[in-house]
Scaffold this motif. Sequence first.
Motif, PDB file in Angstrom:
ATOM      1  N   GLU A  46     -49.465   2.789  20.339  1.00  0.00           N
ATOM      2  CA  GLU A  46     -47.923   2.587  20.295  1.00  0.00           C
ATOM      3  C   GLU A  46     -47.986   2.575  22.484  1.00  0.00           C
ATOM      4  O   GLU A  46     -48.971   3.447  23.286  1.00  0.00           O
ATOM      5  CB  GLU A  46     -46.936   3.494  20.481  1.00  0.00           C
ATOM      6  N   PHE A  47     -47.679   2.351  22.926  1.00  0.00           N
ATOM      7  CA  PHE A  47     -47.006   2.111  24.364  1.00  0.00           C
ATOM      8  C   PHE A  47     -46.631   3.348  25.017  1.00  0.00           C
ATOM      9  O   PHE A  47     -45.748   3.950  24.471  1.00  0.00           O
ATOM     10  CB  PHE A  47     -45.816   1.039  25.238  1.00  0.00           C
ATOM     11  N   SER A 106     -41.653  -6.281  29.488  1.00  0.00           N
ATOM     12  CA  SER A 106     -41.737  -6.781  28.038  1.00  0.00           C
ATOM     13  C   SER A 106     -43.365  -6.399  28.419  1.00  0.00           C
ATOM     14  O   SER A 106     -44.278  -6.652  27.213  1.00  0.00           O
ATOM     15  CB  SER A 106     -42.564  -8.441  28.729  1.00  0.00           C
ATOM     16  N   GLN A 108     -44.330  -3.276  27.371  1.00  0.00           N
ATOM     17  CA  GLN A 108     -44.451  -2.283  26.565  1.00  0.00           C
ATOM     18  C   GLN A 108     -45.412  -2.814  25.474  1.00  0.00           C
ATOM     19  O   GLN A 108     -45.738  -2.172  24.260  1.00  0.00           O
ATOM     20  CB  GLN A 108     -43.191  -1.840  26.517  1.00  0.00           C
ATOM     21  N   SER A 109     -45.480  -4.478  25.057  1.00  0.00           N
ATOM     22  CA  SER A 109     -45.733  -4.680  24.181  1.00  0.00           C
ATOM     23  C   SER A 109     -46.996  -4.858  24.169  1.00  0.00           C
ATOM     24  O   SER A 109     -48.045  -5.443  24.885  1.00  0.00           O
ATOM     25  CB  SER A 109     -45.944  -5.923  24.023  1.00  0.00           C
ATOM     26  N   ILE A 110     -47.945  -4.432  22.789  1.00  0.00           N
ATOM     27  CA  ILE A 110     -49.788  -4.743  22.825  1.00  0.00           C
ATOM     28  C   ILE A 110     -49.555  -6.107  23.256  1.00  0.00           C
ATOM     29  O   ILE A 110     -50.695  -6.107  23.485  1.00  0.00           O
ATOM     30  CB  ILE A 110     -49.931  -3.776  21.941  1.00  0.00           C
ATOM     31  N   ASN A 111     -49.091  -6.863  23.130  1.00  0.00           N
ATOM     32  CA  ASN A 111     -49.881  -8.132  22.805  1.00  0.00           C
ATOM     33  C   ASN A 111     -49.839  -8.634  24.147  1.00  0.00           C
ATOM     34  O   ASN A 111     -50.566 -10.226  25.064  1.00  0.00           O
ATOM     35  CB  ASN A 111     -48.919  -9.021  21.783  1.00  0.00           C
ATOM     36  N   GLN A 112     -49.444  -8.398  24.910  1.00  0.00           N
ATOM     37  CA  GLN A 112     -49.040  -8.709  26.615  1.00  0.00           C
ATOM     38  C   GLN A 112     -50.692  -8.715  27.266  1.00  0.00           C
ATOM     39  O   GLN A 112     -51.125  -8.706  28.710  1.00  0.00           O
ATOM     40  CB  GLN A 112     -48.278  -8.169  27.595  1.00  0.00           C
TER      41      GLN A 112
END
Length: 126
Positions: A46-47, A106, A108-112
Amino acid sequence: QVQLVESGGGLVQTGGSLRISCEASGRTFGGYTLGWFRQAPGKDREFTAAIRWNGGSTSYADSVKGRFTISLDKAKATVYLQMSSLKPEDTAVYYCATGYGIILSSMQSINQYDYWGQGTQVTVSS
């Protein structure tokens, strides 16, 4: 080759403080964001917090807002996470990551994020 090396984890009592560090290398970080994520046993990563290299804007998860502070030393290419008023639920492996994103929310997303460190364990005893 981008490398992120975390350090400073350990065991701390409830209510205590701890600072963890992440030394970054291998990329020109202008325009990039450095983030901290955490993963407790049996839970998703988690962020936790993020900071933009340019400008120093920061973002925090609601669960740590007011207790954790992210900061950046550009000269050392090191991002810090100062953690205070620690709770047992803060126990996790903390990961440093870097990614490109214009909009901080944006990030805060793991995908970034495209590069991750190996993690450092933080344990808060009750």
